[in-house]
Design an enzyme around this catalytic site. Structure first.
Site, PDB file in Angstrom:
ATOM      1  N   ARG A 122       0.850  -1.198   0.000  1.00 13.95           N
ATOM      2  CA  ARG A 122       0.000   0.000   0.000  1.00 13.95           C
ATOM      3  C   ARG A 122       0.881   1.242   0.000  1.00 13.95           C
ATOM      4  O   ARG A 122       1.041   1.922   1.004  1.00 13.95           O
ATOM      5  CB  ARG A 122      -0.940  -0.032   1.202  1.00 13.95           C
ATOM      6  CG  ARG A 122      -2.111  -0.961   0.978  1.00 13.95           C
ATOM      7  CD  ARG A 122      -3.159  -0.866   2.059  1.00 13.95           C
ATOM      8  NE  ARG A 122      -4.416  -1.428   1.607  1.00 13.95           N
ATOM      9  CZ  ARG A 122      -5.488  -1.586   2.372  1.00 13.95           C
ATOM     10  NH1 ARG A 122      -5.442  -1.213   3.638  1.00 13.95           N
ATOM     11  NH2 ARG A 122      -6.593  -2.094   1.881  1.00 13.95           N
ATOM     12  N   GLN A 127      -0.581   2.328  -5.729  1.00 15.51           N
ATOM     13  CA  GLN A 127      -2.004   2.569  -5.463  1.00 15.51           C
ATOM     14  C   GLN A 127      -2.898   2.108  -6.616  1.00 15.51           C
ATOM     15  O   GLN A 127      -3.973   1.545  -6.404  1.00 15.51           O
ATOM     16  CB  GLN A 127      -2.223   4.053  -5.195  1.00 15.51           C
ATOM     17  CG  GLN A 127      -3.592   4.395  -4.639  1.00 15.51           C
ATOM     18  CD  GLN A 127      -3.672   5.842  -4.208  1.00 15.51           C
ATOM     19  OE1 GLN A 127      -2.891   6.674  -4.631  1.00 15.51           O
ATOM     20  NE2 GLN A 127      -4.632   6.153  -3.352  1.00 15.51           N
ATOM     21  N   ASP A 130      -3.785  -1.609  -6.386  1.00 20.71           N
ATOM     22  CA  ASP A 130      -4.301  -2.070  -5.100  1.00 20.71           C
ATOM     23  C   ASP A 130      -5.662  -2.748  -5.248  1.00 20.71           C
ATOM     24  O   ASP A 130      -6.712  -2.102  -5.102  1.00 20.71           O
ATOM     25  CB  ASP A 130      -4.361  -0.889  -4.135  1.00 20.71           C
ATOM     26  CG  ASP A 130      -4.687  -1.301  -2.701  1.00 20.71           C
ATOM     27  OD1 ASP A 130      -4.987  -2.497  -2.477  1.00 20.71           O
ATOM     28  OD2 ASP A 130      -4.644  -0.440  -1.813  1.00 20.71           O
ATOM     29  N   SER A 133      -8.097  -2.721  -2.054  1.00 28.94           N
ATOM     30  CA  SER A 133      -8.846  -1.485  -1.848  1.00 28.94           C
ATOM     31  C   SER A 133      -9.978  -1.344  -2.861  1.00 28.94           C
ATOM     32  O   SER A 133     -11.103  -0.968  -2.508  1.00 28.94           O
ATOM     33  CB  SER A 133      -7.913  -0.277  -1.928  1.00 28.94           C
ATOM     34  OG  SER A 133      -7.035  -0.248  -0.820  1.00 28.94           O
ATOM     35  N   TYR A 228      -3.202  -1.421   7.968  1.00 29.79           N
ATOM     36  CA  TYR A 228      -4.177  -2.339   8.539  1.00 29.79           C
ATOM     37  C   TYR A 228      -4.209  -2.180  10.061  1.00 29.79           C
ATOM     38  O   TYR A 228      -3.206  -1.834  10.686  1.00 29.79           O
ATOM     39  CB  TYR A 228      -3.834  -3.798   8.203  1.00 29.79           C
ATOM     40  CG  TYR A 228      -3.827  -4.103   6.732  1.00 29.79           C
ATOM     41  CD1 TYR A 228      -5.010  -4.285   6.034  1.00 29.79           C
ATOM     42  CD2 TYR A 228      -2.625  -4.212   6.031  1.00 29.79           C
ATOM     43  CE1 TYR A 228      -5.006  -4.577   4.677  1.00 29.79           C
ATOM     44  CE2 TYR A 228      -2.611  -4.495   4.670  1.00 29.79           C
ATOM     45  CZ  TYR A 228      -3.799  -4.677   3.999  1.00 29.79           C
ATOM     46  OH  TYR A 228      -3.794  -4.954   2.659  1.00 29.79           O
TER      47      TYR A 228
END
Length: 375
Positions: A122, A127, A130, A133, A228
């Site tokens: 992350r 990004q 990802d 996400s 996380y």
């Protein structure tokens, strides 16, 4: 270089690893793209759409996998498919590596370079790749929509000649990507929303979406370098449950989103907590595929516990397959583009790259990921 995209074999999987618009991007890089016939049937894309985009549609799944340089899937491959892959091939998909040791060993033994998309770091640079996400945001949205269908109430306040209808109370547990999208969706539907997370740092994000942040003192908490939530101690979990019981009892809908990557999801709602909820309430458990946050939840079933509906639909992103496929395909295409050598028109794995260090699981006949090597 041939990029092959077989159909998913996981029961009920509706997503496709590649959509036509991204086939065009790969062929522009110089890749030869082959897709199995029927790949996009569940997400709105015909074989003709893929052909128009520049892909070759194949009916011979085994032959396609055997000849492929790169194989893309959403879910992990079956043992049979692994046995078809040639040495040196690259497999890209959601491998669930911590819970699939035999699969990882088989991929290594086969000489396959396996990339686990859920282990993409992350970071700002990664990004666009990802997958967790992108899929979690869809799951958060879908959870609220599922809850509206199971609840006997409308979500917004409504003033009518027959009286005023109060807005439903929605409690979101976990304010990560899925939780924040669930908050935003519930607010758009007019619900009164409260949310809780063990990470105090997300309070401002919750408030910015118009929800109330529930504060429960469980002592020192925090988050990992990847963003996380850190696992709680047994004592902290007990304090958290006590604090949440009151809020759950007052809520019409509870959505749980807490997951710890690589581990079983923590139990957040116990039988005693469910007993305190009003008949007609709805609980949606987004973590059911990793064990579930709700005691007694059953994967792919809606169960009734003393009038409280417990929704355990697995693969919530798969309930919106058009956009879930589009987002997954975009993530995978971004990864391939990042490591594509324009001169040789081939995928080139730079083992020293920070992104690959995080998500490359097997290579050269070995398990090369540091996190897996220590588990």
């Amino acid at each position: 270089m041939t990029v092959a995209i077989p159909k998913e074999t996981h029961p009920g999987e509706t997503r496709a690893a590649m959509v036509p618009e991204h086939v065009t991007k790969l062929t522009a890089l110089g890749a030869k793209v082959e897709v199995e016939s029927g790949l996009g049937a569940a997400c709105g894309h015909s074989d003709a759409d893929y052909t128009t985009a520049g892909a070759t549609v194949c009916a011979d799944r085994a032959g396609m996998i055997k000849a492929a340089d790169v194989i893309l899937q959403v879910r992990k491959p079956s043992p049979n498919d692994v046995g078809l892959m040639r040495e040196g091939a690259v497999f890209v998909g959601l491998l669930d590596p911590f819970q699939s040791p035999e699969l990882i060993q088989a991929l290594a033994a086969r000489g396959v370079s396996a990339i686990s998309m859920e282990m993409v770091p992350r970071s700002t640079r990664a990004q666009k790749m990802d997958v967790l996400s992108s899929q979690a945001s869809l799951a958060g949205y879908a959870a609220v929509i599922v809850a509206t269908g199971q609840s006997g109430k409308i979500f917004p306040m409504m003033m009518t000649p027959a009286g005023t209808i109060k807005p439903v109370k929605v409690f979101i547990i976990g304010a990560g990507v899925a939780g924040l999208q669930a908050i935003a969706t519930a607010k758009r539907l007019g619900a009164k929303v409260e949310a809780f997370d063990t990470r105090p740092v997300v309070e401002e994000q919750v408030k910015s979406l118009g929800a109330k942040f529930v504060k429960i003192d469980v002592g020192e908490t925090g988050q990992t370098a990847d963003g996380y939530a850190k696992p709680l101690t047994e004592e902290q979990i007990k304090l958290q449950r006590e604090g949440m019981t009151r809020v759950c009892a007052e809520s019409d809908v509870v959505i749980t989103t807490a997951q710890v990557f690589g581990r079983r999801a923590p139990i957040l709602l116990t039988s005693e907590m469910l007993d305190a909820m009003k008949p007609g309430s709805v609980v949606v458990d987004l973590a059911v595929e990793s064990g579930g946050n709700v005691e007694g939840v059953v994967a792919d079933q809606i169960t009734d516990r003393k009038g409280v509906k417990i929704v355990g639909i697995a693969n919530l992103p798969g309930t919106v397959p058009v956009h879930a496929s589009q987002m997954y395909s975009s993530n995978v295409t971004a990864l391939l583009s990042e490591f594509w050598d324009k001169d040789t028109k081939a995928l080139k794995l730079n083992l020293e790259d920070d992104i690959l260090k995080g998500c490359l699981v097997t290579h050269g006949g070995k398990i090369v990921n540091a996190k897996l090597a220590t588990t």
